[in-house]
Design a protein around this motif. Structure first.
Motif, short mmCIF file in Angstrom:
data_model
loop_
_atom_site.label_atom_id
_atom_site.label_comp_id
_atom_site.label_asym_id
_atom_site.label_seq_id
_atom_site.Cartn_x
_atom_site.Cartn_y
_atom_site.Cartn_z
N GLN A 99 16.38 71.06 33.54
CA GLN A 99 15.74 71.86 32.51
C GLN A 99 16.77 72.32 31.49
O GLN A 99 17.95 72.49 31.81
CB GLN A 99 15.06 73.07 33.14
CG GLN A 99 14.04 72.72 34.20
CD GLN A 99 12.91 71.91 33.65
OE1 GLN A 99 12.44 72.18 32.55
NE2 GLN A 99 12.46 70.90 34.38
N PRO A 100 16.33 72.56 30.24
CA PRO A 100 17.28 73.05 29.23
C PRO A 100 17.91 74.37 29.64
O PRO A 100 17.25 75.22 30.25
CB PRO A 100 16.39 73.23 27.99
CG PRO A 100 15.22 72.35 28.23
CD PRO A 100 14.99 72.34 29.71
N GLN A 101 19.17 74.52 29.31
CA GLN A 101 19.85 75.78 29.55
C GLN A 101 19.69 76.66 28.32
O GLN A 101 19.87 76.21 27.19
CB GLN A 101 21.33 75.53 29.85
CG GLN A 101 21.54 74.76 31.15
CD GLN A 101 22.99 74.64 31.54
OE1 GLN A 101 23.84 75.44 31.16
NE2 GLN A 101 23.29 73.64 32.34
N HIS A 102 19.38 77.93 28.57
CA HIS A 102 19.20 78.89 27.50
C HIS A 102 20.36 79.88 27.56
O HIS A 102 20.64 80.44 28.62
CB HIS A 102 17.86 79.60 27.63
CG HIS A 102 16.70 78.66 27.50
ND1 HIS A 102 16.13 78.35 26.28
CD2 HIS A 102 16.04 77.92 28.43
CE1 HIS A 102 15.16 77.48 26.47
NE2 HIS A 102 15.08 77.19 27.76
N PHE B 35 20.89 66.94 24.88
CA PHE B 35 20.43 68.19 24.30
C PHE B 35 21.09 68.41 22.94
O PHE B 35 22.23 67.98 22.72
CB PHE B 35 20.81 69.38 25.20
CG PHE B 35 20.31 69.29 26.62
CD1 PHE B 35 20.97 68.51 27.56
CD2 PHE B 35 19.18 69.98 27.01
CE1 PHE B 35 20.51 68.42 28.88
CE2 PHE B 35 18.72 69.91 28.32
CZ PHE B 35 19.38 69.13 29.24
N TYR B 37 21.93 71.77 20.37
CA TYR B 37 21.94 73.21 20.22
C TYR B 37 22.42 73.57 18.82
O TYR B 37 23.25 72.86 18.23
CB TYR B 37 22.89 73.86 21.25
CG TYR B 37 22.37 73.87 22.66
CD1 TYR B 37 22.55 72.78 23.51
CD2 TYR B 37 21.67 74.98 23.15
CE1 TYR B 37 22.06 72.79 24.81
CE2 TYR B 37 21.19 74.99 24.46
CZ TYR B 37 21.39 73.90 25.27
OH TYR B 37 20.90 73.91 26.55
#
Lengths: 112, 115
Positions: A99-102, B35, B37
């Motif tokens: 899962q994406p890290q926040h 990902f 960011y």
């Protein structure tokens, strides 16, 4: 819902001292990771904890240590601070490894 | 060893135009995630978009889309209709799922949106 919270936001220390940084994950997140970001570079992985167990460790000296508590919050400890430890320390939480890290807003650590 | 490469240290784009930020990665693992960011000057790291290595379709999230070309090992971020608030550092990152999900980041691209 509250995001990842880190404390303190800023910290000034001198060489040789010890520092403790704190992180509270998003509610329900059991994985917490720590990263170091020096000026002008991308973040570097330090530690990952999942369900209170260390799941990964980056290429950092033993002066760096961490732990995760039963409520899934986490602490990063750095002993014998060096000038090169000056950086933004980021904490991230996620539901799981896929899962994406926040990320939190980070702690800016300055070593004099 | 796994590695993320972002070859554009800085980019400029006119407001309302689209921009593509490049990212290439290197891994021999079949199972991984990619990902993007965003990091404004204030420092917080904001998650934008995710692409899994087995996902057939390119990921989209509002004005952000990820152009995933697996054979070329590239995962470019496309921002459509740029806004002044898009000015920030953008980081591409990869996670190998057999290593617990730790993120490996690129060096970043600084995007400046001109009015």
């Amino acid at each position: 819902d509250a995001g990842v919270t880190q404390s303190p936001t800023h910290l000034i220390k001198t060489r040789g001292q010890h520092v403790t940084l704190r992180c509270s994950p998003i509610s329900g997140h059991k994985s917490v990771s720590w990263y170091q970001q020096v000026l002008g570079q991308g973040p570097q992985f330090i530690f990952q904890y999942y369900e209170k167990e260390e799941r990964g460790r980056g290429n950092f000296p033993d002066r760096f240590s961490a732990r995760q508590f039963p409520n899934y919050s986490s602490e990063l400890n750095v002993n014998a601070l060096l000038l090169g430890d000056s950086a933004l320390y980021l904490c991230a939480s996620s539901l799981g490894e896929r899962q994406p890290q926040h990320f939190g807003d980070g702690t800016r650590l300055s070593i004099l | 060893a796994q590695k993320i490469t972002q070859t554009q240290p800085g980019m400029f784009v006119q407001e309302k135009e689209a921009v593509t930020l490049d990212c290439t990665y290197d891994t021999s693992d079949p199972s991984y995630g990619l990902f993007w960011y965003k990091q404004p000057s204030s420092g917080e790291m904001i998650f934008l978009i995710y692409q899994g290595s087995y996902d057939q379709q390119n990921a989209t999230e509002g004005r952000y889309s990820l152009n995933f070309q697996k054979a070329r090992k590239s995962a470019n971020l496309v921002i459509s209709a740029s806004q002044l608030g898009d000015s920030a550092m953008y980081f591409c990152a990869m996670s190998r799922f057999n290593q617990g999900g730790k993120l490996i980041f690129g060096q970043g691209t600084e995007l400046s949106v001109k009015p």
